[in-house]
Design an enzyme around this catalytic site. Structure first.
Site, PDB file in Angstrom:
ATOM      1  N   HIS A 176       0.859  -1.179   0.000  1.00 22.23           N
ATOM      2  CA  HIS A 176       0.000   0.000   0.000  1.00 22.23           C
ATOM      3  C   HIS A 176       0.899   1.234   0.000  1.00 22.23           C
ATOM      4  O   HIS A 176       2.108   1.139   0.229  1.00 22.23           O
ATOM      5  CB  HIS A 176      -0.886  -0.006   1.239  1.00 22.23           C
ATOM      6  CG  HIS A 176      -1.950  -1.058   1.214  1.00 22.23           C
ATOM      7  ND1 HIS A 176      -3.153  -0.893   1.843  1.00 22.23           N
ATOM      8  CD2 HIS A 176      -1.996  -2.293   0.639  1.00 22.23           C
ATOM      9  CE1 HIS A 176      -3.903  -1.963   1.670  1.00 22.23           C
ATOM     10  NE2 HIS A 176      -3.224  -2.830   0.952  1.00 22.23           N
ATOM     11  N   GLU A 220       1.227   3.699   2.141  1.00 24.03           N
ATOM     12  CA  GLU A 220       1.877   3.945   3.419  1.00 24.03           C
ATOM     13  C   GLU A 220       2.969   2.921   3.711  1.00 24.03           C
ATOM     14  O   GLU A 220       4.035   3.278   4.214  1.00 24.03           O
ATOM     15  CB  GLU A 220       0.836   3.932   4.557  1.00 24.03           C
ATOM     16  CG  GLU A 220      -0.206   5.021   4.442  1.00 24.03           C
ATOM     17  CD  GLU A 220      -1.418   4.650   3.591  1.00 24.03           C
ATOM     18  OE1 GLU A 220      -2.430   5.358   3.702  1.00 24.03           O
ATOM     19  OE2 GLU A 220      -1.360   3.666   2.823  1.00 24.03           O
ATOM     20  N   SER A 242      -7.475   8.520   3.271  1.00 22.28           N
ATOM     21  CA  SER A 242      -7.620   8.004   4.634  1.00 22.28           C
ATOM     22  C   SER A 242      -7.096   6.568   4.668  1.00 22.28           C
ATOM     23  O   SER A 242      -7.475   5.744   3.836  1.00 22.28           O
ATOM     24  CB  SER A 242      -9.100   8.037   5.041  1.00 22.28           C
ATOM     25  OG  SER A 242      -9.282   7.511   6.338  1.00 22.28           O
ATOM     26  N   CYS A 293      -6.423   2.712   5.224  1.00 20.99           N
ATOM     27  CA  CYS A 293      -7.205   1.512   5.519  1.00 20.99           C
ATOM     28  C   CYS A 293      -6.785   0.984   6.898  1.00 20.99           C
ATOM     29  O   CYS A 293      -5.855   1.490   7.517  1.00 20.99           O
ATOM     30  CB  CYS A 293      -6.984   0.463   4.435  1.00 20.99           C
ATOM     31  SG  CYS A 293      -5.309  -0.238   4.444  1.00 20.99           S
ATOM     32  N   CYS A 349      -3.052  -0.073   7.047  1.00 19.65           N
ATOM     33  CA  CYS A 349      -2.109   1.041   7.159  1.00 19.65           C
ATOM     34  C   CYS A 349      -2.299   1.825   8.450  1.00 19.65           C
ATOM     35  O   CYS A 349      -1.334   2.345   9.019  1.00 19.65           O
ATOM     36  CB  CYS A 349      -2.225   1.940   5.934  1.00 19.65           C
ATOM     37  SG  CYS A 349      -1.714   1.061   4.418  1.00 19.65           S
TER      38      CYS A 349
END
Length: 154
Positions: free
Chosen positions: A59, A61, A84, A86, A89
């Site tokens: 992902h 992040e 935002s 998940c 993360c």
């Protein structure tokens, strides 16, 4: 390591947006992130590369976190993400005690940023128009891939 002039949220978001746009050009999911030290030094940036790497764990992040390399302490760092985070993360931010989170937008998807706020992470949601448009266009164009990414694929 690049250093920003100041820790200005919009300026830091630019790096995450550039990563998201790169991910889109690569055929991936347009979510970007960056991790900064308290003095504004860019520690690492990344993007969601689930498609590009055929790896569901990459992902935005996590890619930025990995690019930053090992740090002795994360409490004074800031994670900046275009969307935002998940739960996966959000867990990363919580696990490593990242002190602050800047979110580009939470209109198209609301992950765990409120939970992070409840757990003493400083959270700023910018409602950035570019981030909203980038995700809205992607979700409309590729709903199956989006649903796979957020874990709601049939």
């Amino acid at each position: 390591m690049a250093k920003t002039e100041m820790l200005d949220p919009e300026q830091m978001l630019e790096i995450a947006i550039a990563q998201a746009e790169l991910g889109k050009r690569e055929g991936g999911i347009p979510i970007g992130a960056a991790l900064f030290a308290s003095d504004g030094t860019l520690l690492g940036s990344g993007r969601n590369r689930r498609v590009q790497h055929d790896d569901p764990s990459v992902h935005g992040e996590t890619d930025a976190f990995r690019a930053a390399g090992r740090q002795r302490d994360y409490r004074s760092t800031t994670m900046v993400t275009t969307l935002s985070p998940c739960w996966y993360c959000s867990g990363l931010v919580r696990q490593f005690n990242i002190g602050s989170l800047i979110v580009g937008e939470s209109v198209t998807f609301t992950g765990g940023h409120e939970w992070l706020r409840e757990n003493n992470v400083s959270v700023t949601v910018l409602a950035d128009r570019r981030c909203i448009e980038l995700m809205a266009e992607f979700i409309e164009a590729q709903p199956d891939l989006w649903n796979e990414d957020i874990g709601t694929a049939p």
